[in-house]
Design a protein around this motif. Structure first.
Motif: not given
Length: 400
Positions: A280-288, A310-315, A301-307, A273-278
């Motif tokens: 890592e996901r952005l880097r996997e798809v070559d986003l800064d 958010l779901g995992q972090t909330a759980q 703007r990045l709702s496709r990856y944020i959502d 439940a940390s932002i570093h997981l997000l």
């Protein structure tokens, strides 16, 4: 360590702290005013359990010392108007340094908790030389326009850093060797190279909790657990209106709560439940990934990856919230983090829904609430440390 030994920075002395520790009754009145806002002597006498003459004498002394100032008279139906006393914003200043995994913040805060000036640096990894140079240079910059009298009212430097800052498992090679040097760093010794101010070091998440408790929604609750989601999640706990640091200052290490990974492996909340997981996901798809820290609008703007994040972090936060309430029946769980307020509100809403669906047998369900400070919480909490240590009580007697 090459640090700037600037004359101005060196001249920042212990200021008000030279007068020694404030006595209990002075601290009590200052704490009541800090917690409740401007109050007349009659209300302070009732809340503090002190005689009116005693309160009047203390208020007069604190006003003469520049720690309190008079508010506008309040006229009642009969008798003379009452004069509420309030904290004098310029009565005390404090520096707050937050050392994070991705950035460092330095701010100058006044007695009322308002930020006067602030500086920030970002990095891939915090290195000691760079951080202490940033602090030294930043203190000189933030005080450049202050008068000598104002500088003399700076009471200390609070430093908020992650527990075992050097223990970063995903580093290797030269980065790891340099980063390990934090283990041998004594903050007081390093800062004494360029400042005579007292230094107070605290866990960064505990600092964030202190900021929420002192300047935010923490005033609404007597006992609560606090989660702060940064690059790595952490937390703090408040018992009987006081932030509880624990035997070695590591109480409320909520990031270490146990969790279970996707393959059934044993993990911690910090891994789930940390932002570093997000990042890592952005880097996997070559986003800064740095845009998460530098551009708040990127969270929208990045709702496709944020959502999904958010779901995992909330759980995970829902399970962690109930786990903490199994130990102490907290009345509330407060959640904040280094993201825009809109993201925080959505996260809190989801946690509420997940908590309602969890097995809560034997538990009193807490309120799930949003914190109110945001990304600056750790630096504000750091700056709050020296002020609380010298001028306020940790527990607000009679101020519940």
């Amino acid at each position: 360590m090459p640090l700037m030994d600037d004359g101005l920075v060196r001249s920042i002395s212990v200021g008000l702290s030279q007068r020694g520790v404030r006595d209990h009754n002075e601290r009590l009145l200052l704490s009541l005013i800090q917690r409740h806002g401007a109050l007349p002597g009659s209300d302070l006498s009732r809340l503090a359990g002190l005689s009116p003459p005693t309160v009047s004498s203390i208020l007069r002394r604190l006003e003469e010392e520049g720690l309190l100032e008079r508010g506008d008279p309040v006229r009642g139906k009969v008798g003379k108007p009452s004069i509420p006393m309030r904290l004098a914003a310029s009565g005390v200043y404090s520096f707050g340094l937050k050392i994070g995994r991705r950035s460092a913040d330095l701010l100058l805060m006044d007695f009322c908790g308002d930020v006067r000036e602030q500086k920030k640096i970002t990095y891939d990894y915090p290195q000691p030389d760079a951080v202490f140079a940033f602090l030294s240079d930043g203190m000189a910059t933030l005080t450049a326009d202050m008068t000598p009298g104002e500088v003399a009212r700076i009471c200390g430097i609070g430093v908020a850093a992650p527990f075992e800052l050097w223990n970063w498992h995903d580093l290797d090679g030269e980065h790891a060797k340099t980063f390990q040097s934090w283990q041998d760093i004594d903050f007081s010794i390093e800062i004494a190279r360029f400042s005579n101010l007292p230094v107070m070091v605290m866990n960064d998440a505990t600092g964030a909790c202190q900021a929420e408790h002192t300047y935010g929604r923490g005033k609404e609750f007597r006992d609560y657990a606090y989660f702060f989601i940064g690059a790595f999640v952490g937390g703090g706990i408040v018992l009987n209106n006081s932030v509880f640091g624990g035997r070695q200052g590591n109480a409320g290490a909520l990031g270490s709560l146990r969790s279970i990974g996707p393959n059934g492996e044993s993990m911690q909340l910090i891994d789930m439940a940390s932002i570093h997981l997000l990042e890592e996901r952005l880097r996997e798809v070559d986003l800064d990934a740095s845009q998460l820290w530098e551009d708040p609008d990127s969270w929208l703007r990045l709702s496709r990856y944020i959502d999904p994040w958010l779901g995992q972090t909330a759980q995970e936060l829902a399970k962690a919230a109930l786990s903490t309430c199994a130990v102490i029946d907290f009345e509330a769980i407060l959640i904040d983090g280094s993201f825009p307020a809109q993201i925080r509100e959505e996260l809190v809403s989801r946690v509420r829904r997940y908590v309602a669906t969890q097995d809560s047998r034997g538990l009193l369900l807490p309120r799930i609430e949003a914190g109110s400070i945001g990304g600056n919480a750790r630096a504000l909490g750091a700056a709050c440390g020296p002020i609380r240590a010298q001028f306020l009580l940790n527990a607000h007697s009679g101020a519940h």
